[in-house]
Design a protein around this motif. Structure first.
Motif, mmCIF file in Angstrom:
data_model
loop_
_atom_site.group_PDB
_atom_site.id
_atom_site.type_symbol
_atom_site.label_atom_id
_atom_site.label_comp_id
_atom_site.label_asym_id
_atom_site.label_seq_id
_atom_site.Cartn_x
_atom_site.Cartn_y
_atom_site.Cartn_z
ATOM 1 N N HIS A 1 0.872 -1.178 0.000
ATOM 2 C CA HIS A 1 0.000 0.000 0.000
ATOM 3 C C HIS A 1 0.908 1.226 0.000
ATOM 4 C CE1 HIS A 1 -2.924 2.929 1.504
ATOM 5 N NE2 HIS A 1 -3.893 2.035 1.323
ATOM 6 N N SER A 2 0.702 2.130 -0.968
ATOM 7 C CA SER A 2 1.638 3.247 -1.128
ATOM 8 C C SER A 2 1.626 4.212 0.043
ATOM 9 C CB SER A 2 1.332 4.004 -2.427
ATOM 10 O OG SER A 2 0.025 4.531 -2.428
ATOM 11 N N VAL A 3 0.627 4.137 0.910
ATOM 12 C CA VAL A 3 0.571 4.993 2.101
ATOM 13 C C VAL A 3 0.869 4.198 3.368
ATOM 14 C CG1 VAL A 3 -0.898 6.486 3.525
ATOM 15 C CG2 VAL A 3 -1.063 6.584 1.017
ATOM 16 N N LEU A 4 0.283 3.034 3.495
ATOM 17 C CA LEU A 4 0.354 2.273 4.740
ATOM 18 C C LEU A 4 1.443 1.210 4.760
ATOM 19 C CD1 LEU A 4 -3.481 1.764 5.325
ATOM 20 C CD2 LEU A 4 -1.999 3.501 6.345
ATOM 21 N N GLY A 5 2.057 0.935 3.611
ATOM 22 C CA GLY A 5 3.078 -0.101 3.554
ATOM 23 C C GLY A 5 2.477 -1.472 3.307
ATOM 24 N N ARG A 6 3.199 -2.498 3.721
ATOM 25 C CA ARG A 6 2.732 -3.863 3.447
ATOM 26 C C ARG A 6 1.465 -4.160 4.244
ATOM 27 N NH1 ARG A 6 6.756 -8.778 2.658
ATOM 28 N NH2 ARG A 6 7.027 -7.454 0.815
ATOM 29 N N ARG A 7 0.498 -4.779 3.555
ATOM 30 C CA ARG A 7 -0.756 -5.173 4.201
ATOM 31 C C ARG A 7 -0.980 -6.657 3.947
ATOM 32 N NH1 ARG A 7 -1.914 -1.640 7.744
ATOM 33 N NH2 ARG A 7 -4.161 -1.916 7.606
ATOM 34 N N TRP A 8 -1.416 -7.359 4.987
ATOM 35 C CA TRP A 8 -1.784 -8.766 4.879
ATOM 36 C C TRP A 8 -3.293 -8.834 4.698
ATOM 37 C CZ3 TRP A 8 2.598 -7.102 6.970
ATOM 38 C CH2 TRP A 8 3.739 -7.898 6.849
ATOM 39 N N VAL A 9 -3.724 -9.466 3.620
ATOM 40 C CA VAL A 9 -5.139 -9.515 3.254
ATOM 41 C C VAL A 9 -5.670 -10.912 3.555
ATOM 42 C CG1 VAL A 9 -6.818 -9.192 1.405
ATOM 43 C CG2 VAL A 9 -4.695 -7.846 1.415
ATOM 44 N N TYR A 10 -6.738 -10.981 4.356
ATOM 45 C CA TYR A 10 -7.303 -12.265 4.780
ATOM 46 C C TYR A 10 -8.766 -12.401 4.371
ATOM 47 C CZ TYR A 10 -3.198 -12.908 7.745
ATOM 48 O OH TYR A 10 -1.910 -13.064 8.187
ATOM 49 N N ASP A 11 -9.163 -13.653 4.148
ATOM 50 C CA ASP A 11 -10.585 -13.974 4.070
ATOM 51 C C ASP A 11 -11.150 -13.703 5.463
ATOM 52 O OD1 ASP A 11 -13.109 -15.084 3.964
ATOM 53 O OD2 ASP A 11 -12.439 -17.081 3.368
ATOM 54 N N GLY A 12 -12.099 -12.776 5.540
ATOM 55 C CA GLY A 12 -12.625 -12.390 6.844
ATOM 56 C C GLY A 12 -13.240 -13.534 7.626
#
Length: 208
Positions: free
Chosen positions: A89-100
């Protein structure tokens, strides 16, 4: 309220889903086809740490699929099974995306919404210190049931359609193929979006 960022995601969430969805036991659509967004909305994590989004997508000419996603700044302990992928993410950095459905924050938020204690988040951008509200891409409505308890610890997830999240206190059912189920149990969450078929069931709860 959900603060949004005008940012780049690499890879984008739809790219992640194009690779992840065909491996799900409830997937219906064209494997390898482009995944497109049909509608989406946000919910608030009371702790303000985890992004919670309800996303409706379609793979090629397939039916509309319901995929709740969570976005985290660090890996979820024990959550490898539910990891959709990582993105920069260009603002927040690395994001881990999960099936909720495998994320306890999503379970807690969904139970709260079905109980009537929470609702859809207002989405906005901050532009030069001024808040700009974005019209939601989908409107969700709950038929609340005050008898629904807060979600307890997740004990198991039955990854089918519906996907059933079994917690210590309540079972939460997430309908994956939109428009094929009517809900049931102690509460129902429905969604509607421009050009859609009207309010359709997305999730419901069954007290234990």
């Amino acid at each position: 309220m959900a603060l949004l960022h005008r940012a780049d995601l690499k890879p984008g969430k739809l790219e992640l889903l194009a690779a992840w969805l065909p491996g799900r036991p409830w997937f219906v659509g064209e494997a390898g086809a482009e995944v497109t967004r049909v509608a989406a909305c946000r919910f608030d994590d009371p702790a303000g740490e985890v992004g919670v989004e309800t996303l409706l997508v379609r793979a090629g000419a397939g039916p509309v699929l319901h995929v709740p996603l969570t976005y985290r700044a660090a890996p979820l302990d024990g959550g490898d099974e539910w990891l959709v992928g990582t993105t920069e993410h260009s603002v927040l950095g690395r994001r881990w995306v999960y099936d909720g459905c495998g994320d306890p924050v999503h379970a807690a938020v969904l139970a709260s919404v079905l109980r009537g204690d929470a609702g859809q988040a207002e989405e906005y951008f901050e532009v030069d210190g001024v808040r700009e509200v974005r019209e939601p891409l989908m409107t969700v409505t709950a038929e609340p049931d005050r008898d629904i308890p807060a979600a307890g610890a997740i004990r198991r997830v039955e990854d089918a359609d519906p996907t059933v999240i079994v917690t210590d206190t309540v079972e939460l059912a997430v309908l994956r193929t939109v428009g094929t189920g009517t809900g049931g149990g102690a509460g129902t969450l429905t969604g509607a979006w421009p050009g859609g078929p009207g309010h359709v069931a997305l999730a419901y709860a069954v007290p234990r």
